[in-house]
Design an enzyme around this catalytic site. Sequence first.
Site, short mmCIF file in Angstrom:
data_model
loop_
_atom_site.label_atom_id
_atom_site.label_comp_id
_atom_site.label_asym_id
_atom_site.label_seq_id
_atom_site.Cartn_x
_atom_site.Cartn_y
_atom_site.Cartn_z
N LYS A 181 -0.57 84.49 83.73
CA LYS A 181 0.00 83.23 84.22
C LYS A 181 0.33 82.29 83.05
O LYS A 181 -0.12 82.49 81.92
CB LYS A 181 -0.97 82.56 85.21
CG LYS A 181 -1.38 83.45 86.40
CD LYS A 181 -0.20 83.91 87.26
CE LYS A 181 -0.58 84.28 88.68
NZ LYS A 181 -1.10 85.64 88.86
C1 LIG Z 1 -1.88 85.92 90.40
C2 LIG Z 1 -1.72 85.52 91.81
C3 LIG Z 1 -2.82 85.37 92.67
C4 LIG Z 1 -4.20 85.80 92.30
O1 LIG Z 1 -4.75 85.12 91.24
P1 LIG Z 1 -5.93 85.83 90.37
O2 LIG Z 1 -6.35 84.74 89.44
O3 LIG Z 1 -5.32 87.00 89.69
O4 LIG Z 1 -7.00 86.22 91.33
C5 LIG Z 1 -2.61 84.87 93.95
N1 LIG Z 1 -1.37 84.57 94.38
C6 LIG Z 1 -0.29 84.71 93.59
C7 LIG Z 1 1.04 84.32 94.13
C8 LIG Z 1 -0.42 85.22 92.29
O5 LIG Z 1 0.67 85.43 91.54
#
Ligand SMILES: *Cc1c(COP(=O)(O)O)cnc(C)c1O
Length: 354
Positions: A181
Amino acid sequence: MITVTKTFLPPQEEYNKILKRAWDAGWVTNRGILVQELEQKLKTYLNVPQVLATTNGTLSLQIAIKALGLKGEIITTPFSYVATTSTIIWEGCKPVFVDIHPEYLTIDETKIEAAITPDTTAILATHIFGNPCEVEEIERIAKKHNLKVIYDAAHAFGVKYKGESIFNYGDISACSFHATKLFHTGEGGALFTRDKSLMEKLFYTHDFGHNGQEGFSGVGINAKMSEPQAAMGLTVLPYMEKILKDREQVISTYRNEIRNLQFLKIRPETDWNFSYFPVIFPSEADLLNAIKILKKEDIVPRRYFYPSLDTLPYIKRSADSISMDISSRILCLPLFTDFPDQDLKKVISIMNSL
Ligand SMILES: *Cc1c(COP(=O)(O)O)cnc(C)c1O
Protein backbone atom coordinates in the site's frame (compact mmCIF):
# COMPACT_ATOMS: atom_id res chain seq x y z
CA MET A 1 12.01 -7.46 -13.44
CA ILE A 2 9.54 -4.56 -13.24
CA THR A 3 6.69 -5.38 -10.83
CA VAL A 4 3.34 -3.66 -10.33
CA THR A 5 4.62 -2.15 -7.12
CA LYS A 6 7.79 -2.05 -5.10
CA THR A 7 7.65 -1.49 -1.37
CA PHE A 8 9.12 1.86 -0.42
CA LEU A 9 12.01 1.13 1.95
CA PRO A 10 13.57 4.05 3.81
CA PRO A 11 17.30 3.94 4.69
CA GLN A 12 17.74 1.02 7.10
CA GLU A 13 19.79 3.09 9.59
CA GLU A 14 16.77 5.36 10.09
CA TYR A 15 14.56 2.36 10.86
CA ASN A 16 17.16 0.92 13.25
CA LYS A 17 17.47 4.21 15.06
CA ILE A 18 13.73 4.38 15.74
CA LEU A 19 13.52 0.67 16.59
CA LYS A 20 16.31 1.14 19.15
CA ARG A 21 13.86 3.12 21.24
CA ALA A 22 11.74 -0.03 21.63
CA TRP A 23 14.89 -1.96 22.62
CA ASP A 24 15.81 0.69 25.19
CA ALA A 25 12.30 0.56 26.60
CA GLY A 26 12.37 -3.27 26.61
CA TRP A 27 8.86 -3.14 25.13
CA VAL A 28 7.97 -4.56 21.71
CA THR A 29 4.17 -4.58 21.65
CA ASN A 30 1.06 -3.82 23.74
CA ARG A 31 0.82 -0.21 22.61
CA GLY A 32 4.34 0.92 23.33
CA ILE A 33 5.80 4.37 22.76
CA LEU A 34 6.22 3.90 19.01
CA VAL A 35 2.60 2.89 18.34
CA GLN A 36 1.39 5.83 20.39
CA GLU A 37 3.73 8.21 18.60
CA LEU A 38 2.63 6.88 15.21
CA GLU A 39 -1.03 7.42 16.11
CA GLN A 40 -0.30 11.01 17.15
CA LYS A 41 1.62 11.72 13.96
CA LEU A 42 -1.07 10.14 11.77
CA LYS A 43 -3.74 12.22 13.47
CA THR A 44 -1.86 15.37 12.56
CA TYR A 45 -0.81 14.24 9.08
CA LEU A 46 -4.31 13.09 8.11
CA ASN A 47 -6.17 15.76 10.08
CA VAL A 48 -8.54 13.30 11.77
CA PRO A 49 -9.85 13.45 15.35
CA GLN A 50 -9.04 9.83 16.30
CA VAL A 51 -7.03 6.91 14.96
CA LEU A 52 -6.39 3.37 16.21
CA ALA A 53 -3.35 1.58 14.80
CA THR A 54 -3.95 -2.13 14.14
CA THR A 55 -2.04 -5.11 12.83
CA ASN A 56 -3.68 -5.22 9.39
CA GLY A 57 -6.55 -3.95 7.27
CA THR A 58 -8.51 -7.20 7.25
CA LEU A 59 -8.84 -7.45 11.04
CA SER A 60 -9.72 -3.75 11.03
CA LEU A 61 -12.73 -4.49 8.81
CA GLN A 62 -13.74 -7.46 10.97
CA ILE A 63 -13.52 -5.35 14.12
CA ALA A 64 -15.61 -2.62 12.50
CA ILE A 65 -18.36 -5.11 11.64
CA LYS A 66 -18.17 -6.65 15.12
CA ALA A 67 -18.12 -3.36 17.02
CA LEU A 68 -21.20 -2.09 15.18
CA GLY A 69 -22.98 -5.35 16.05
CA LEU A 70 -23.96 -5.97 12.44
CA LYS A 71 -26.14 -8.93 11.55
CA GLY A 72 -28.01 -10.05 8.44
CA GLU A 73 -27.28 -8.45 5.09
CA ILE A 74 -24.52 -5.98 4.31
CA ILE A 75 -24.64 -4.14 1.01
CA THR A 76 -21.22 -4.12 -0.59
CA THR A 77 -19.24 -3.67 -3.78
CA PRO A 78 -18.17 -6.56 -6.01
CA PHE A 79 -15.17 -4.62 -7.29
CA SER A 80 -12.53 -4.72 -4.54
CA TYR A 81 -9.97 -7.00 -2.95
CA VAL A 82 -11.34 -10.30 -1.61
CA ALA A 83 -11.05 -9.11 2.02
CA THR A 84 -13.99 -6.74 1.53
CA THR A 85 -16.31 -9.72 0.97
CA SER A 86 -14.58 -12.39 3.06
CA THR A 87 -14.66 -10.29 6.24
CA ILE A 88 -18.45 -9.89 5.90
CA ILE A 89 -18.86 -13.66 5.62
CA TRP A 90 -16.28 -14.31 8.37
CA GLU A 91 -18.41 -12.19 10.70
CA GLY A 92 -21.47 -14.29 9.89
CA CYS A 93 -23.21 -11.72 7.70
CA LYS A 94 -24.37 -11.99 4.11
CA PRO A 95 -22.83 -9.81 1.39
CA VAL A 96 -25.39 -8.31 -0.99
CA PHE A 97 -23.68 -6.95 -4.07
CA VAL A 98 -24.62 -3.65 -5.66
CA ASP A 99 -22.95 -3.02 -8.99
CA ILE A 100 -20.31 -0.35 -9.62
CA HIS A 101 -20.20 2.89 -11.59
CA PRO A 102 -18.51 2.13 -14.95
CA GLU A 103 -16.03 5.03 -14.73
CA TYR A 104 -15.46 5.76 -11.03
CA LEU A 105 -15.48 1.99 -10.27
CA THR A 106 -16.95 2.67 -6.80
CA ILE A 107 -20.31 1.24 -5.69
CA ASP A 108 -23.15 2.76 -7.76
CA GLU A 109 -25.04 4.72 -5.11
CA THR A 110 -28.09 5.02 -7.38
CA LYS A 111 -28.58 1.25 -7.14
CA ILE A 112 -28.22 0.89 -3.36
CA GLU A 113 -31.80 1.60 -2.30
CA ALA A 114 -33.22 -1.14 -4.54
CA ALA A 115 -31.05 -3.69 -2.72
CA ILE A 116 -32.19 -2.77 0.79
CA THR A 117 -34.40 -5.36 2.54
CA PRO A 118 -35.68 -5.63 6.14
CA ASP A 119 -32.50 -7.67 6.87
CA THR A 120 -30.07 -4.97 5.70
CA THR A 121 -27.97 -3.51 8.51
CA ALA A 122 -25.09 -1.74 6.79
CA ILE A 123 -23.27 -0.59 3.67
CA LEU A 124 -19.61 -1.61 3.31
CA ALA A 125 -18.11 0.12 0.30
CA THR A 126 -14.55 0.54 -0.96
CA HIS A 127 -12.82 3.77 -1.99
CA ILE A 128 -11.31 1.75 -4.79
CA PHE A 129 -7.82 2.85 -5.92
CA GLY A 130 -8.28 5.77 -3.49
CA ASN A 131 -11.23 7.09 -5.52
CA PRO A 132 -13.92 8.20 -3.06
CA CYS A 133 -17.40 6.68 -3.09
CA GLU A 134 -20.30 9.15 -3.40
CA VAL A 135 -20.08 9.54 0.38
CA GLU A 136 -22.75 12.20 0.76
CA GLU A 137 -25.44 10.27 -1.10
CA ILE A 138 -24.48 7.08 0.77
CA GLU A 139 -24.84 8.97 4.05
CA ARG A 140 -28.28 10.21 3.01
CA ILE A 141 -29.44 6.67 2.13
CA ALA A 142 -27.97 5.24 5.33
CA LYS A 143 -29.72 7.83 7.50
CA LYS A 144 -33.04 7.29 5.74
CA HIS A 145 -32.92 3.51 6.22
CA ASN A 146 -31.12 3.48 9.56
CA LEU A 147 -28.03 1.67 8.24
CA LYS A 148 -24.42 1.82 9.39
CA VAL A 149 -21.68 2.74 6.93
CA ILE A 150 -18.20 1.21 6.88
CA TYR A 151 -15.63 2.20 4.29
CA ASP A 152 -12.92 -0.17 3.17
CA ALA A 153 -10.41 2.64 2.89
CA ALA A 154 -7.42 0.33 2.35
CA HIS A 155 -6.32 2.39 -0.68
CA ALA A 156 -7.33 5.80 0.58
CA PHE A 157 -4.43 6.96 2.76
CA GLY A 158 -4.22 10.76 2.57
CA VAL A 159 -7.19 11.19 0.23
CA LYS A 160 -9.34 14.25 0.79
CA TYR A 161 -12.86 14.81 -0.49
CA LYS A 162 -14.21 18.36 -0.47
CA GLY A 163 -11.16 19.36 1.56
CA GLU A 164 -11.89 16.83 4.33
CA SER A 165 -10.06 13.57 5.10
CA ILE A 166 -11.94 10.72 3.45
CA PHE A 167 -11.53 8.81 6.73
CA ASN A 168 -13.96 11.26 8.34
CA TYR A 169 -16.90 9.97 6.30
CA GLY A 170 -19.12 7.05 7.32
CA ASP A 171 -19.30 5.48 10.78
CA ILE A 172 -15.94 3.72 10.50
CA SER A 173 -13.13 3.68 7.95
CA ALA A 174 -10.57 0.87 7.83
CA CYS A 175 -7.20 1.46 6.19
CA SER A 176 -4.42 -1.00 5.34
CA PHE A 177 -0.73 -0.32 5.89
CA HIS A 178 0.35 -3.49 4.08
CA ALA A 179 3.73 -3.34 2.31
CA THR A 180 2.00 -3.03 -1.09
CA LYS A 181 0.00 0.00 0.00
CA LEU A 182 0.89 3.68 -0.40
CA PHE A 183 1.90 4.19 3.25
CA HIS A 184 3.02 1.04 5.00
CA THR A 185 4.22 -0.58 8.20
CA GLY A 186 5.07 -3.97 6.61
CA GLU A 187 1.82 -5.45 7.83
CA GLY A 188 -0.51 -2.99 9.48
CA GLY A 189 -3.67 -0.96 9.37
CA ALA A 190 -5.81 1.56 11.17
CA LEU A 191 -9.37 2.30 12.19
CA PHE A 192 -10.94 5.75 12.02
CA THR A 193 -14.17 7.11 13.45
CA ARG A 194 -15.27 10.54 14.63
CA ASP A 195 -17.46 8.97 17.33
CA LYS A 196 -15.74 8.87 20.75
CA SER A 197 -17.72 6.03 22.28
CA LEU A 198 -17.44 3.96 19.09
CA MET A 199 -13.66 4.43 19.17
CA GLU A 200 -13.67 3.11 22.74
CA LYS A 201 -15.47 0.03 21.53
CA LEU A 202 -13.02 -0.45 18.65
CA PHE A 203 -10.18 -0.07 21.12
CA TYR A 204 -11.47 -2.79 23.48
CA THR A 205 -12.33 -5.07 20.57
CA HIS A 206 -8.79 -4.90 19.11
CA ASP A 207 -7.26 -5.85 22.49
CA PHE A 208 -9.16 -8.96 23.69
CA GLY A 209 -11.83 -6.74 25.23
CA HIS A 210 -9.36 -5.70 27.95
CA ASN A 211 -10.54 -2.80 30.05
CA GLY A 212 -7.55 -2.65 32.37
CA GLN A 213 -5.63 -5.82 33.30
CA GLU A 214 -8.50 -7.72 34.87
CA GLY A 215 -11.66 -6.07 33.57
CA PHE A 216 -13.26 -6.88 30.24
CA SER A 217 -15.55 -4.81 28.13
CA GLY A 218 -17.08 -7.19 25.60
CA VAL A 219 -15.60 -9.91 23.43
CA GLY A 220 -12.38 -8.96 21.70
CA ILE A 221 -9.68 -10.25 19.44
CA ASN A 222 -5.97 -9.43 19.14
CA ALA A 223 -5.31 -6.89 16.41
CA LYS A 224 -2.70 -4.74 18.11
CA MET A 225 0.04 -3.12 16.09
CA SER A 226 3.53 -4.03 17.35
CA GLU A 227 6.50 -1.71 17.92
CA PRO A 228 8.55 -2.94 14.92
CA GLN A 229 5.52 -2.23 12.70
CA ALA A 230 5.12 1.25 14.19
CA ALA A 231 8.87 1.88 13.76
CA MET A 232 8.46 1.22 10.03
CA GLY A 233 5.53 3.63 9.88
CA LEU A 234 7.45 6.34 11.72
CA THR A 235 10.37 5.87 9.31
CA VAL A 236 8.20 5.94 6.16
CA LEU A 237 5.89 8.82 7.15
CA PRO A 238 8.45 11.64 6.64
CA TYR A 239 8.90 10.41 3.05
CA MET A 240 5.23 10.78 2.09
CA GLU A 241 5.84 14.01 0.19
CA LYS A 242 8.52 12.36 -1.95
CA ILE A 243 6.42 9.19 -2.39
CA LEU A 244 3.44 11.21 -3.62
CA LYS A 245 5.51 13.47 -5.86
CA ASP A 246 7.26 10.53 -7.53
CA ARG A 247 3.99 8.72 -8.17
CA GLU A 248 2.24 11.82 -9.44
CA GLN A 249 5.05 12.24 -11.96
CA VAL A 250 4.78 8.64 -13.20
CA ILE A 251 1.00 8.86 -13.46
CA SER A 252 1.09 12.12 -15.34
CA THR A 253 3.54 10.57 -17.85
CA TYR A 254 1.31 7.49 -18.23
CA ARG A 255 -1.75 9.70 -18.73
CA ASN A 256 -0.06 11.93 -21.28
CA GLU A 257 1.58 9.19 -23.32
CA ILE A 258 -0.63 6.09 -23.29
CA ARG A 259 -3.12 6.16 -26.12
CA ASN A 260 -6.41 4.35 -26.68
CA LEU A 261 -7.01 2.89 -23.22
CA GLN A 262 -9.58 3.89 -20.63
CA PHE A 263 -8.20 5.44 -17.42
CA LEU A 264 -9.77 5.65 -13.98
CA LYS A 265 -12.00 8.71 -13.64
CA ILE A 266 -11.36 10.44 -10.33
CA ARG A 267 -14.42 11.91 -8.62
CA PRO A 268 -14.51 15.74 -8.77
CA GLU A 269 -13.44 17.67 -5.65
CA THR A 270 -11.01 14.89 -4.69
CA ASP A 271 -7.40 15.33 -3.62
CA TRP A 272 -6.29 11.94 -4.88
CA ASN A 273 -3.29 9.93 -3.59
CA PHE A 274 -1.88 8.42 -6.83
CA SER A 275 -2.14 4.97 -5.27
CA TYR A 276 -2.69 2.87 -8.43
CA PHE A 277 -2.65 3.24 -12.17
CA PRO A 278 -5.30 0.96 -13.67
CA VAL A 279 -5.98 0.85 -17.42
CA ILE A 280 -9.08 -0.70 -18.96
CA PHE A 281 -8.73 -2.60 -22.25
CA PRO A 282 -11.45 -2.91 -24.91
CA SER A 283 -11.73 -6.67 -24.26
CA GLU A 284 -10.32 -9.43 -22.02
CA ALA A 285 -8.49 -10.85 -25.06
CA ASP A 286 -6.68 -7.51 -25.44
CA LEU A 287 -5.78 -7.59 -21.75
CA LEU A 288 -4.45 -11.15 -21.88
CA ASN A 289 -2.41 -10.29 -24.95
CA ALA A 290 -0.95 -7.25 -23.15
CA ILE A 291 0.00 -9.38 -20.12
CA LYS A 292 1.71 -11.90 -22.40
CA ILE A 293 3.80 -9.24 -24.11
CA LEU A 294 4.65 -7.44 -20.84
CA LYS A 295 5.74 -10.73 -19.24
CA LYS A 296 8.05 -11.45 -22.16
CA GLU A 297 9.75 -8.15 -21.33
CA ASP A 298 9.94 -9.15 -17.64
CA ILE A 299 7.26 -6.65 -16.64
CA VAL A 300 4.73 -8.03 -14.17
CA PRO A 301 1.47 -6.07 -13.91
CA ARG A 302 -1.39 -7.26 -11.68
CA ARG A 303 -5.01 -7.94 -12.46
CA TYR A 304 -6.31 -5.61 -9.75
CA PHE A 305 -9.09 -6.55 -9.18
CA TYR A 306 -9.91 -9.94 -10.60
CA PRO A 307 -12.09 -11.90 -10.16
CA SER A 308 -15.14 -9.78 -9.54
CA LEU A 309 -16.20 -10.68 -5.98
CA ASP A 310 -19.74 -11.59 -7.08
CA THR A 311 -18.17 -14.62 -8.80
CA LEU A 312 -16.21 -15.99 -5.81
CA PRO A 313 -16.61 -19.77 -5.44
CA TYR A 314 -18.40 -19.38 -2.09
CA ILE A 315 -20.88 -16.79 -3.40
CA LYS A 316 -24.11 -17.56 -5.21
CA ARG A 317 -23.39 -16.13 -8.63
CA SER A 318 -25.67 -13.26 -9.61
CA ALA A 319 -26.55 -11.90 -13.03
CA ASP A 320 -23.80 -10.38 -15.17
CA SER A 321 -22.51 -7.14 -13.70
CA ILE A 322 -20.50 -4.13 -14.79
CA SER A 323 -18.03 -5.28 -12.15
CA MET A 324 -17.56 -8.66 -13.88
CA ASP A 325 -17.01 -6.88 -17.17
CA ILE A 326 -14.53 -4.31 -15.77
CA SER A 327 -12.70 -6.98 -13.73
CA SER A 328 -12.06 -8.98 -16.88
CA ARG A 329 -10.50 -5.99 -18.68
CA ILE A 330 -8.60 -4.00 -16.03
CA LEU A 331 -4.88 -4.10 -15.32
CA CYS A 332 -2.73 -2.09 -12.91
CA LEU A 333 0.50 -0.87 -14.46
CA PRO A 334 3.78 -0.63 -12.51
CA LEU A 335 3.82 2.37 -10.18
CA PHE A 336 6.25 3.06 -7.36
CA THR A 337 8.74 5.53 -5.90
CA ASP A 338 12.03 5.93 -7.79
CA PHE A 339 10.59 4.26 -10.89
CA PRO A 340 13.49 4.43 -13.41
CA ASP A 341 12.66 6.59 -16.39
CA GLN A 342 13.80 4.03 -18.96
CA ASP A 343 11.50 1.41 -17.41
CA LEU A 344 8.57 3.81 -17.53
CA LYS A 345 9.30 4.55 -21.20
CA LYS A 346 9.49 0.80 -21.88
CA VAL A 347 6.06 0.11 -20.33
CA ILE A 348 4.52 3.00 -22.24
CA SER A 349 6.00 1.97 -25.58
CA ILE A 350 4.71 -1.59 -25.12
CA MET A 351 1.25 -0.32 -24.23
CA ASN A 352 1.20 1.87 -27.33
CA SER A 353 2.41 -0.97 -29.57
CA LEU A 354 -0.52 -3.28 -28.78
C1 LIG B 1 -5.09 -4.68 1.03
C2 LIG B 1 -6.56 -4.63 1.13
C3 LIG B 1 -7.25 -5.12 2.24
C4 LIG B 1 -6.59 -5.92 3.32
O1 LIG B 1 -5.63 -5.24 4.03
P1 LIG B 1 -4.46 -6.08 4.77
O2 LIG B 1 -3.73 -5.02 5.54
O3 LIG B 1 -3.64 -6.73 3.72
O4 LIG B 1 -5.13 -7.07 5.66
C5 LIG B 1 -8.63 -4.93 2.32
N1 LIG B 1 -9.29 -4.32 1.32
C6 LIG B 1 -8.68 -3.83 0.23
C7 LIG B 1 -9.48 -3.14 -0.80
C8 LIG B 1 -7.29 -4.01 0.08
O5 LIG B 1 -6.68 -3.60 -1.05
